[in-house]
Design an enzyme around this catalytic site. Structure first.
Site, mmCIF file in Angstrom:
data_model
loop_
_atom_site.group_PDB
_atom_site.id
_atom_site.type_symbol
_atom_site.label_atom_id
_atom_site.label_comp_id
_atom_site.label_asym_id
_atom_site.label_seq_id
_atom_site.Cartn_x
_atom_site.Cartn_y
_atom_site.Cartn_z
ATOM 1 N N ASN A 111 0.937 -1.194 0.159
ATOM 2 C CA ASN A 111 0.470 0.354 -0.165
ATOM 3 C C ASN A 111 0.745 1.264 -0.300
ATOM 4 O OD1 ASN A 111 -2.285 1.637 -0.064
ATOM 5 N ND2 ASN A 111 -1.490 1.913 2.143
ATOM 6 N N TYR A 176 5.374 9.278 -11.295
ATOM 7 C CA TYR A 176 4.596 8.269 -9.889
ATOM 8 C C TYR A 176 4.057 6.876 -10.944
ATOM 9 C CZ TYR A 176 0.568 7.792 -7.287
ATOM 10 O OH TYR A 176 -0.216 6.677 -6.261
ATOM 11 N N LYS A 180 2.895 3.531 -11.235
ATOM 12 C CA LYS A 180 2.241 2.737 -11.413
ATOM 13 C C LYS A 180 1.633 1.394 -12.331
ATOM 14 C CE LYS A 180 1.565 3.743 -6.646
ATOM 15 N NZ LYS A 180 1.769 3.087 -6.075
#
Length: 285
Positions: A111, A176, A180
């Site tokens: 997470n 980022y 992801k």
């Protein structure tokens, strides 16, 4: 007093003021890191100050309500230094070893994540490395530690928190989004590899969600578009978990859009491996 006399004094940085938009969320975040809560004082309706100190540090941070006029997330360039890098790596190795051998651990949730408000051209190599280390390297190492045991026992669950940004370079969060996208690919690959062995692997792709990542990245919360609350995101992710979805996108109204997207991707696979270049790349004589 002369500058020479000032230079002869021992000086220590005691406190760094951090502007935050949600005091309780920030307090809970730093406490989960093991930081010592030194104070949480409230005076009247408009003033509150919270002080926490990292383990072994002589400097503390303070934040709260009425503490500073600076915009939330505006503090940049602060670094938390580990004096013994080998000891830090040893601690990570202990976590990985526990994942390998502790049969009580049946679910791994990756997470953690970090971003930054600046563009790729404005990010230093160290800032880029920090994002990659947490968003990719840590996810991969922890997953690599637990996957062999799950595969051997024929059960276990790996939940990776990706992001819709990994599908949309148009959002402008290049590094980022790239990290992801890696997490999504890793999840899909593990689903194909570990799924037949009884291991469930899920990628959750949130859109804008109200978490502390915005402040830590340096965004002004007043400029952030409406965001989903964490509780609603978690509830939706658990519905996807119960349905054994490989990819869960809580904010996407029409699930068929993802199915169409993924089907289009798969339809190209038979055409990838060709002996010759496509006709559109042939030189016109």
């Amino acid at each position: 007093m002369s500058s020479n006399s000032l230079n002869s004094q021992n000086m220590k940085l005691e406190v760094v003021v951090l502007p935050v938009s949600n005091v309780d969320q920030a307090k809970d975040f730093y406490k989960t890191l093991g930081w010592r809560l030194d104070a949480d004082f409230v005076t009247g309706e408009d003033f509150r100050v919270v002080q926490l100190t990292p383990p072994g540090s002589e400097a503390s941070i303070i934040f709260g309500s009425g503490v500073t006029l600076a915009a939330p997330g505006s503090v940049q360039g602060l670094y938390l230094i580990v004096y013994d890098i080998e000891a830090a790596r040893a601690e990570l190795a202990q976590v990985e070893e526990r994942l390998r051998i502790d049969t009580r651990i049946g679910i791994l949730i990756n997470n953690a994540g970090v971003s930054t408000a600046s563009s790729f051209a404005d990010q230093s190599p160290d800032e880029v490395a920090k994002i990659i280390n947490l968003n990719i390297t840590a996810v991969t190492r922890l997953t690599s530690a637990v996957a062999p045991r799950f595969a051997k026992t024929g059960d276990g669950t790996i939940i990776n928190i990706s992001s819709v940004v990994g599908l949309a370079p148009e959002f402008g969060m290049t590094i980022y989004g790239a990290t992801k996208a890696f997490v999504l690919f890793l999840t899909q690959g593990l689903h194909l590899e570990l799924g037949p062995k009884g291991v469930y692997v899920q990628a959750v792709l949130p859109a804008s969600t109200r978490t502390e990542i915005w402040e830590r990245a340096g965004w002004d919360m007043n400029a952030v578009p409406p965001t989903m609350e964490v509780d609603e995101l978690v509830d939706a992710a658990l519905v996807g978990f119960d349905r054994r979805e490989t990819v869960t996108m809580p904010s996407l109204p029409d699930a068929n859009q993802w199915k169409t997207f993924d089907a289009a991707r798969q339809s190209m696979i038979p055409n990838f491996n060709q002996v010759n270049a496509a006709a559109r790349y042939h030189l016109v004589s």
